[in-house]
Design a protein around this motif. Structure first.
Motif, PDB file in Angstrom:
ATOM      1  N   GLY A 164     -64.897  15.453  -4.508  1.00 17.61           N
ATOM      2  CA  GLY A 164     -64.671  15.549  -5.943  1.00 17.61           C
ATOM      3  C   GLY A 164     -63.543  14.650  -6.413  1.00 17.61           C
ATOM      4  N   LEU A 165     -62.467  14.565  -5.634  1.00 18.32           N
ATOM      5  CA  LEU A 165     -61.375  13.649  -5.976  1.00 18.32           C
ATOM      6  C   LEU A 165     -61.871  12.210  -6.008  1.00 18.32           C
ATOM      7  CD1 LEU A 165     -58.408  15.082  -3.854  1.00 18.32           C
ATOM      8  CD2 LEU A 165     -58.859  15.424  -6.284  1.00 18.32           C
ATOM      9  N   ALA A 166     -62.704  11.844  -5.027  1.00 19.95           N
ATOM     10  CA  ALA A 166     -63.230  10.479  -4.979  1.00 19.95           C
ATOM     11  C   ALA A 166     -64.141  10.191  -6.163  1.00 19.95           C
ATOM     12  CB  ALA A 166     -63.985  10.257  -3.665  1.00 19.95           C
ATOM     13  N   VAL A 167     -64.987  11.150  -6.511  1.00 13.25           N
ATOM     14  CA  VAL A 167     -65.891  10.949  -7.643  1.00 13.25           C
ATOM     15  C   VAL A 167     -65.103  10.899  -8.951  1.00 13.25           C
ATOM     16  CG1 VAL A 167     -67.814  11.966  -8.940  1.00 13.25           C
ATOM     17  CG2 VAL A 167     -67.819  12.034  -6.449  1.00 13.25           C
ATOM     18  N   GLY A 168     -63.972  11.588  -9.015  1.00  9.74           N
ATOM     19  CA  GLY A 168     -63.172  11.588 -10.231  1.00  9.74           C
ATOM     20  C   GLY A 168     -62.389  10.321 -10.472  1.00  9.74           C
ATOM     21  N   LEU A 169     -62.263   9.474  -9.453  1.00  7.50           N
ATOM     22  CA  LEU A 169     -61.495   8.233  -9.630  1.00  7.50           C
ATOM     23  C   LEU A 169     -62.043   7.334 -10.739  1.00  7.50           C
ATOM     24  CD1 LEU A 169     -60.628   7.272  -5.935  1.00  7.50           C
ATOM     25  CD2 LEU A 169     -59.070   8.068  -7.714  1.00  7.50           C
ATOM     26  N   PRO A 170     -63.371   7.142 -10.835  1.00  2.00           N
ATOM     27  CA  PRO A 170     -63.871   6.285 -11.931  1.00  2.00           C
ATOM     28  C   PRO A 170     -63.536   6.806 -13.319  1.00  2.00           C
ATOM     29  CG  PRO A 170     -65.562   6.579 -10.256  1.00  2.00           C
ATOM     30  CD  PRO A 170     -64.459   7.524  -9.928  1.00  2.00           C
ATOM     31  N   SER A 171     -63.256   8.115 -13.452  1.00  2.00           N
ATOM     32  CA  SER A 171     -62.948   8.657 -14.770  1.00  2.00           C
ATOM     33  C   SER A 171     -61.624   8.132 -15.319  1.00  2.00           C
ATOM     34  CB  SER A 171     -62.906  10.190 -14.704  1.00  2.00           C
ATOM     35  OG  SER A 171     -61.823  10.639 -13.907  1.00  2.00           O
ATOM     36  N   LEU A 172     -60.827   7.469 -14.468  1.00  2.89           N
ATOM     37  CA  LEU A 172     -59.564   6.905 -14.938  1.00  2.89           C
ATOM     38  C   LEU A 172     -59.782   5.687 -15.814  1.00  2.89           C
ATOM     39  CD1 LEU A 172     -57.432   7.146 -11.664  1.00  2.89           C
ATOM     40  CD2 LEU A 172     -57.755   8.843 -13.471  1.00  2.89           C
ATOM     41  N   ARG A 173     -60.914   4.992 -15.604  1.00  7.17           N
ATOM     42  CA  ARG A 173     -61.175   3.764 -16.344  1.00  7.17           C
ATOM     43  C   ARG A 173     -62.344   3.884 -17.313  1.00  7.17           C
ATOM     44  NH1 ARG A 173     -58.748  -0.690 -14.068  1.00  7.17           N
ATOM     45  NH2 ARG A 173     -59.331  -1.630 -16.072  1.00  7.17           N
ATOM     46  N   ILE A 174     -63.258   4.780 -17.062  1.00  8.08           N
ATOM     47  CA  ILE A 174     -64.439   4.910 -17.908  1.00  8.08           C
ATOM     48  C   ILE A 174     -64.598   6.360 -18.344  1.00  8.08           C
ATOM     49  CG2 ILE A 174     -65.664   2.965 -16.858  1.00  8.08           C
ATOM     50  CD1 ILE A 174     -67.176   4.915 -15.148  1.00  8.08           C
ATOM     51  N   LYS A 175     -65.370   6.568 -19.377  1.00 12.83           N
ATOM     52  CA  LYS A 175     -65.612   7.922 -19.873  1.00 12.83           C
ATOM     53  C   LYS A 175     -66.927   7.944 -20.641  1.00 12.83           C
ATOM     54  CE  LYS A 175     -62.708   7.102 -23.963  1.00 12.83           C
ATOM     55  NZ  LYS A 175     -61.556   7.594 -24.743  1.00 12.83           N
ATOM     56  N   GLY A 176     -67.290   9.110 -21.088  1.00 10.36           N
ATOM     57  CA  GLY A 176     -68.520   9.244 -21.865  1.00 10.36           C
ATOM     58  C   GLY A 176     -69.761   8.994 -21.033  1.00 10.36           C
ATOM     59  N   LEU A 177     -70.704   8.268 -21.625  1.00  9.44           N
ATOM     60  CA  LEU A 177     -71.973   8.001 -20.964  1.00  9.44           C
ATOM     61  C   LEU A 177     -71.794   7.146 -19.720  1.00  9.44           C
ATOM     62  CD1 LEU A 177     -74.310   7.348 -24.030  1.00  9.44           C
ATOM     63  CD2 LEU A 177     -74.135   9.412 -22.629  1.00  9.44           C
ATOM     64  N   TYR A 178     -70.779   6.292 -19.700  1.00  2.76           N
ATOM     65  CA  TYR A 178     -70.557   5.443 -18.524  1.00  2.76           C
ATOM     66  C   TYR A 178     -70.137   6.294 -17.321  1.00  2.76           C
ATOM     67  CZ  TYR A 178     -70.625   1.832 -22.095  1.00  2.76           C
ATOM     68  OH  TYR A 178     -71.001   1.021 -23.131  1.00  2.76           O
ATOM     69  N   LEU A 179     -69.292   7.279 -17.562  1.00  7.91           N
ATOM     70  CA  LEU A 179     -68.928   8.201 -16.480  1.00  7.91           C
ATOM     71  C   LEU A 179     -70.131   9.029 -16.058  1.00  7.91           C
ATOM     72  CD1 LEU A 179     -66.804   9.505 -14.653  1.00  7.91           C
ATOM     73  CD2 LEU A 179     -66.259  11.074 -16.529  1.00  7.91           C
ATOM     74  N   ALA A 180     -70.958   9.418 -17.008  1.00  7.48           N
ATOM     75  CA  ALA A 180     -72.171  10.169 -16.677  1.00  7.48           C
ATOM     76  C   ALA A 180     -73.080   9.354 -15.764  1.00  7.48           C
ATOM     77  CB  ALA A 180     -72.912  10.571 -17.950  1.00  7.48           C
ATOM     78  N   LEU A 181     -73.151   8.041 -15.994  1.00  7.60           N
ATOM     79  CA  LEU A 181     -73.977   7.189 -15.134  1.00  7.60           C
ATOM     80  C   LEU A 181     -73.429   7.132 -13.712  1.00  7.60           C
ATOM     81  CD1 LEU A 181     -74.866   4.184 -17.481  1.00  7.60           C
ATOM     82  CD2 LEU A 181     -76.382   5.995 -16.659  1.00  7.60           C
ATOM     83  N   VAL A 182     -72.099   7.138 -13.564  1.00  3.56           N
ATOM     84  CA  VAL A 182     -71.501   7.128 -12.230  1.00  3.56           C
ATOM     85  C   VAL A 182     -71.845   8.414 -11.488  1.00  3.56           C
ATOM     86  CG1 VAL A 182     -69.328   7.119 -10.957  1.00  3.56           C
ATOM     87  CG2 VAL A 182     -69.641   5.566 -12.888  1.00  3.56           C
ATOM     88  N   THR A 237     -54.846  14.928 -14.228  1.00  2.40           N
ATOM     89  CA  THR A 237     -55.670  16.044 -14.694  1.00  2.40           C
ATOM     90  C   THR A 237     -57.142  15.791 -14.411  1.00  2.40           C
ATOM     91  OG1 THR A 237     -54.075  16.543 -16.450  1.00  2.40           O
ATOM     92  CG2 THR A 237     -56.304  17.416 -16.700  1.00  2.40           C
ATOM     93  N   LYS A 238     -57.619  14.593 -14.713  1.00  3.85           N
ATOM     94  CA  LYS A 238     -59.032  14.271 -14.513  1.00  3.85           C
ATOM     95  C   LYS A 238     -59.420  14.340 -13.035  1.00  3.85           C
ATOM     96  CE  LYS A 238     -59.929  11.285 -18.505  1.00  3.85           C
ATOM     97  NZ  LYS A 238     -60.334   9.930 -18.922  1.00  3.85           N
ATOM     98  N   ILE A 239     -58.597  13.743 -12.191  1.00  2.00           N
ATOM     99  CA  ILE A 239     -58.940  13.704 -10.765  1.00  2.00           C
ATOM    100  C   ILE A 239     -58.909  15.108 -10.164  1.00  2.00           C
ATOM    101  CG2 ILE A 239     -58.201  12.852  -8.512  1.00  2.00           C
ATOM    102  CD1 ILE A 239     -57.265  10.327  -9.821  1.00  2.00           C
ATOM    103  N   LEU A 240     -57.873  15.875 -10.493  1.00  2.78           N
ATOM    104  CA  LEU A 240     -57.753  17.207  -9.917  1.00  2.78           C
ATOM    105  C   LEU A 240     -58.876  18.128 -10.379  1.00  2.78           C
ATOM    106  CD1 LEU A 240     -53.933  18.056  -9.873  1.00  2.78           C
ATOM    107  CD2 LEU A 240     -55.462  17.630  -7.945  1.00  2.78           C
ATOM    108  N   VAL A 241     -59.264  18.044 -11.655  1.00  6.38           N
ATOM    109  CA  VAL A 241     -60.313  18.936 -12.137  1.00  6.38           C
ATOM    110  C   VAL A 241     -61.645  18.593 -11.489  1.00  6.38           C
ATOM    111  CG1 VAL A 241     -61.065  17.608 -14.164  1.00  6.38           C
ATOM    112  CG2 VAL A 241     -61.178  20.092 -14.196  1.00  6.38           C
ATOM    113  N   PHE A 242     -61.883  17.309 -11.187  1.00  2.25           N
ATOM    114  CA  PHE A 242     -63.090  16.941 -10.457  1.00  2.25           C
ATOM    115  C   PHE A 242     -63.038  17.524  -9.046  1.00  2.25           C
ATOM    116  CE2 PHE A 242     -64.927  13.707 -13.326  1.00  2.25           C
ATOM    117  CZ  PHE A 242     -66.263  13.908 -13.032  1.00  2.25           C
ATOM    118  N   GLY A 243     -61.859  17.495  -8.430  1.00  4.84           N
ATOM    119  CA  GLY A 243     -61.733  18.063  -7.094  1.00  4.84           C
ATOM    120  C   GLY A 243     -61.976  19.563  -7.077  1.00  4.84           C
ATOM    121  N   VAL A 244     -61.360  20.285  -8.014  1.00  2.00           N
ATOM    122  CA  VAL A 244     -61.542  21.732  -8.074  1.00  2.00           C
ATOM    123  C   VAL A 244     -62.996  22.076  -8.391  1.00  2.00           C
ATOM    124  CG1 VAL A 244     -60.867  23.837  -9.292  1.00  2.00           C
ATOM    125  CG2 VAL A 244     -59.142  22.129  -8.717  1.00  2.00           C
TER     126      VAL A 244
END
Length: 364
Positions: free
Chosen positions: A123-141, A237-244
């Motif tokens: 989850g932490l690894a998947v949350g890394l892209p959320s630091l640079r992208i959001k919205g539909l682009y993050l959904a695509l990741v 916050t973004k990375i940790l919440v993806f991990g949890v």
């Protein structure tokens, strides 16, 4: 009563405009209401545990799905990060339990912490892209993560069984001796285990949401720029919440593996599972404590209910119409709409509310 406090904030009505019952948070009446709800929940579980084995299995499936939706609710409902790949976390937890039990003969319960740790790390690894992208682009990741998981399972044939699947023998899944249950009562054991884990997860999610970290999650959801300006570490916050979220969903997958005893990459770990989780979250109520449980009931029992009125392809059409009707009539979700109705007859005020302090203060 948690739902009453976590729904979308509304302006408190003046004393003259309030109708129905007014209860002070933390008062004797408030604790009595909570005790009644707990008793009703226990009675429901006892009743459900004595149903036919098929119905008990359905209830276990509801609890497992509710745990997975609770994990998705943290990242999507409370933080506003749309994830379409949570089926990968679900499958990761399931295959972790399956591999450790079949290959290394670990006790099923002993594999659960390993699944949680792996879900948190991925989850932490998947949350890394959320630091640079959001919205539909993050959904695509996250979509790419969900699509790639079944293919990874197929290619790791020596470990996962590949396309043929992985079967956990029933002797490995027998209830622990301290429960006093025999192997034939595995369904009952999984029912109570899943119910207990669901309660723990719901309490944990409620505690997280009400903590400082939970406030940071909701601030990121509402306005990232304003949150950062007020000292919120948005990236952390973004990375940790993806991990949890990944850890909780992997926990659900580990329970699912113990429940079904047979895993297949084309079974419950495709994008259809992600769609099922998102559907349950929307139907139950986004950013509510009880929403995941209500949504799990909906995605498990609604198809059967609509199927009883029609057969063949028409049943799918009826199910789709029912979903559209629920979303149209209850955009807040079932729990959100129920909260709005309940607030018309019941108001819970915090102990420091001006109306409460004014009522309790002695006249001058």
């Amino acid at each position: 009563m948690t739902v009453l406090q976590e729904s979308a904030p509304t302006r408190q009505a003046p004393p003259a405009a309030r109708r129905g019952i007014v209860v002070v948070h933390g008062s004797r009446q408030h604790w009595l209401m909570r005790a009644v709800l707990v008793v009703l929940a226990v009675l429901f579980l006892v009743w459900a545990a004595n149903l036919a084995p098929f119905r008990v299995g359905q209830m276990t499936n509801v609890f497992v799905i509710a745990i997975a939706i609770a994990g998705l609710n943290l990242v999507t409902g409370y933080t506003g990060l749309l994830s379409i790949g949570h089926s990968a976390f679900f499958g990761l937890g399931a295959y972790t339990t399956g591999i450790l039990v079949t290959r290394y003969e670990l006790a099923p319960l002993a594999t659960v912490p390993v699944a949680i740790v792996l879900g948190f790390a991925v989850g932490l690894a998947v949350g890394l892209p959320s630091l640079r992208i959001k919205g539909l682009y993050l959904a695509l990741v996250t979509l790419a993560v969900g699509v790639s998981f079944p293919e990874i399972v197929r290619r790791a044939e020596d470990l996962t069984g590949g396309a043929a699947g992985l079967v956990i023998r029933s002797r490995f899944l027998a209830p622990p001796e301290w429960t006093g249950l025999v192997r034939a009562e595995r369904g009952l054991w999984m029912f109570w285990l899943s119910a207990l884990v669901l309660v723990v997860v719901m309490v944990l999610a409620r505690s997280i949401v009400r903590s400082r970290f939970g406030l940071a999650m909701q601030a990121v959801r509402d306005n990232e720029i304003a949150a950062a300006a007020n000292g919120v570490d948005v990236a952390r916050t973004k990375i940790l919440v993806f991990g949890v979220s990944g850890a909780i969903t992997a926990l659900a997958g580990a329970l699912f593996a113990q429940y079904v005893g047979a895993l297949s990459p084309d079974g419950s770990f495709t994008l259809l599972k992600s769609i099922e989780l998102i559907t349950g979250l929307v139907l139950g109520g986004v950013a509510t404590t009880a929403g995941p449980l209500v949504g799990a009931f909906a995605v498990v029992f609604l198809p059967q209910l609509t199927g009883s009125f029609s057969t063949g392809p028409l049943s799918g059409v009826v199910f789709g119409v029912v979903l559209i009707a629920i979303v149209f009539l209850m955009p807040e979700g079932i729990v959100g709409r129920a909260t709005i109705w309940l607030r018309r007859v019941l108001t819970i005020l915090p102990a420091d509310h001006p109306d409460v302090t004014r009522r309790s203060s002695p006249p001058s």
